[in-house]
Each structure stands twice: as C-alpha cells, then as structure tokens.
Design an enzyme around this catalytic site. Structure first.
Site, PDB file in Angstrom:
ATOM      1  N   CYS A 130      -5.508  12.552   2.894  1.00  0.00           N
ATOM      2  CA  CYS A 130      -4.874  11.277   2.542  1.00  0.00           C
ATOM      3  C   CYS A 130      -5.779  10.085   2.871  1.00  0.00           C
ATOM      4  O   CYS A 130      -6.729   9.833   2.131  1.00  0.00           O
ATOM      5  CB  CYS A 130      -3.495  11.189   3.184  1.00  0.00           C
TER       6      CYS A 130
ATOM      7  N   HIS B 283      -0.394  16.639   3.709  1.00  0.00           N
ATOM      8  CA  HIS B 283      -0.226  16.780   5.157  1.00  0.00           C
ATOM      9  C   HIS B 283       0.560  18.066   5.420  1.00  0.00           C
ATOM     10  O   HIS B 283       1.057  18.693   4.491  1.00  0.00           O
ATOM     11  CB  HIS B 283       0.579  15.604   5.729  1.00  0.00           C
TER      12      HIS B 283
HETATM   13  N1  GLN Z   1      -2.820   4.216   3.865  1.00  0.00           N
HETATM   14  C1  GLN Z   1      -2.977   5.151   2.790  1.00  0.00           C
HETATM   15  C2  GLN Z   1      -1.948   4.993   1.686  1.00  0.00           C
HETATM   16  O1  GLN Z   1      -0.819   4.609   1.935  1.00  0.00           O
HETATM   17  C3  GLN Z   1      -2.994   6.563   3.332  1.00  0.00           C
HETATM   18  C4  GLN Z   1      -1.692   7.013   3.931  1.00  0.00           C
HETATM   19  C5  GLN Z   1      -1.784   8.366   4.573  1.00  0.00           C
HETATM   20  O2  GLN Z   1      -2.809   8.721   5.121  1.00  0.00           O
HETATM   21  N2  GLN Z   1      -0.710   9.119   4.590  1.00  0.00           N
HETATM   22  O3  GLN Z   1      -2.270   5.248   0.550  1.00  0.00           O
END
Ligand code: GLN
Length: 240
Positions: free
Chosen positions: A94, A192
């Site tokens: 992510c 995740h």
């Molecule tokens: N900040 C990033 C987004 O919202 C990644 C979020 C995350 O790592 N879950 O796209």
C-alpha cells in the site's frame, strides 16, 4: 546469527506501522527458521541510516503524512535503492507500493517523489477503497489467488517499466482492474493482512528470489485453515 543468515530489513515500522504489515517480517523469518535456514530481522527506524547490505526489504502501509515523511527519509538515505540495484528483493504494501514508485500525490494535493523502483504513479481516488480483496496473481509468478484487505485513497497507474502483480477479482487494488506492481525483484501490492501470513505462496516466492531456488514445501494446517476462511470471507462479503 552467522553470515549465511537471510537478512530481512523491516523498513520504518515506526512510521509505516498502521496496518500490521510488520507481521510480514515475522512470517518470512519463521518460514526460514522452520526450514532450518537462519534469518535475522533488522528494524530500520525513522531518522536512522538505511543499510544497503540486506537481502530483502519490507515496507508497510501508512497514512499520507507518515508516508510523505518516509519518502523524504528513504530518498535522502538511499540504501534500498542501492540494494535493489544489486538484486536485493524489495516488497511493499500500500503506502509501501506508492513509495517504491516514481511518485505519489497525497489527498492534500502535494506530489512526492518516490524511490523510483517501480514505474507507477499514484493520485487520490474519489472515495476510500476499504474491504476484502481477491487477486488472481499473474500466471508467470506461480502463486495461488491472493487474499488481503485494503484501506487506501490513492489509485495507481503503471507505466511500461512495471507489470501488475495480478488481476483484481474482488475489491479495488490499483483501481483499473489490476493490483500491485512488479519490476524485477521489486514487488508490491495493496493487500494488507499481513498479506504474507494469508498467502504463504507469495512469501515463498520472495524467499525463493533471495535463496536462488524455490524453498522446500512447508505444509501447515493452521495456515491452510486461515486461507480457506479468508477466501470464504471475500467471496461472501462482495456483491456478485
Ligand atoms: N496513504 C495511502 C492511501 O491512502 C496508503 C494507505 C495505506 O497504506 N493503507 O492511499
């Protein structure tokens, strides 16, 4: 730990630690040790130098502000970039995916340069993508369907220098029907879970790259049970 230990770098768990992706380091370490291959995890914290000598680097998820701090730190301490240039394995989840790319635009409208290891750009979508995801991994990778959960605003467009990790069967991923990105031994996903706990074949793909050959099979009933349960959850939790 001897010289032969597989050296795993857990990158900025203090900054990129919101979504339990640090568990990916535990999974890789255990899967090595269960096979009697020594393994050592080095945590690289914010503000510290980033070693270029490790075999495998893991970057997890984080919110935009944390991710922007991480990008600044990792660009000014280019240990991962140097390691990748000599063939080290790098795995991002992510925010980790977005950071490894050429750049990302935050929800506040600021573009940050990434590490340039993946050919991809991220910009905010219209609404947050939250929920279970199922991904059919690209056939060349030899990995069974991937399960995980996503929670992100950013959507990612790949350039010619990266190919997707796979095709999204449920959920959002990159936002164009694909998930993740792969260039050489740099691999990233929106999933995740920790994703390597849910998808041992993906863990072993990364370990095989480090070891130079696929590791021996490691059948574990509890892992198979978790996989089956998560596959049922994603199939039951999405509209047809
Ligand atoms: N900040 C990033 C987004 O919202 C990644 C979020 C995350 O790592 N879950 O796209």
């Amino acid at each position: 730990m001897g010289d032969s230990a597989v050296r795993i770098g857990l990158v900025l768990p203090d900054v990129l630690g919101t979504y339990s992706d640090s568990g990916n380091a535990t999974v890789l370490c255990r899967r090595l040790v269960w096979r009697e291959i020594p393994a050592a995890v080095t945590e690289i914290h914010y503000g510290e130098p980033v070693p270029s000598s490790l075999d495998l680097y893991l970057l997890g998820g984080g919110e935009d502000e944390a991710q922007s701090l991480a990008a600044d730190h990792l660009r000014s301490h280019p240990g991962i970039q140097r390691a990748a240039a000599r063939g080290a394995v790098v795995f991002g989840v992510c925010a980790g995916l977005q950071l490894l790319s050429t750049g990302f635009l935050t929800s506040g409208g600021v573009r940050h340069e990434g590490l340039g290891l993946l050919d991809a750009e991220t910009s905010p979508g219209k609404r947050r993508a939250v929920g279970e995801v199922l991904v059919q991994a690209a056939s060349g990778l030899g990995v069974e369907p991937l399960t995980g959960f996503e929670n992100h605003l950013g959507l990612t467009a790949l350039g010619e220098g990266s190919r997707p990790l796979g095709r999204v069967l449920a959920g959002t991923g990159n936002g164009d029907g694909t998930d993740g990105a792969v260039t050489g031994r740099v691999l990233a996903t929106y999933l995740h879970g920790p994703v390597l706990a849910r998808n041992p074949a993906l863990a072993d793909l990364l370990l095989g790259w480090v070891l130079g050959a696929p590791p021996a099979a490691l059948p574990l009933d509890e892992v198979s049970t978790l996989r089956a349960e998560r596959l049922r959850a994603v199939k039951g939790g999405h509209r047809a």
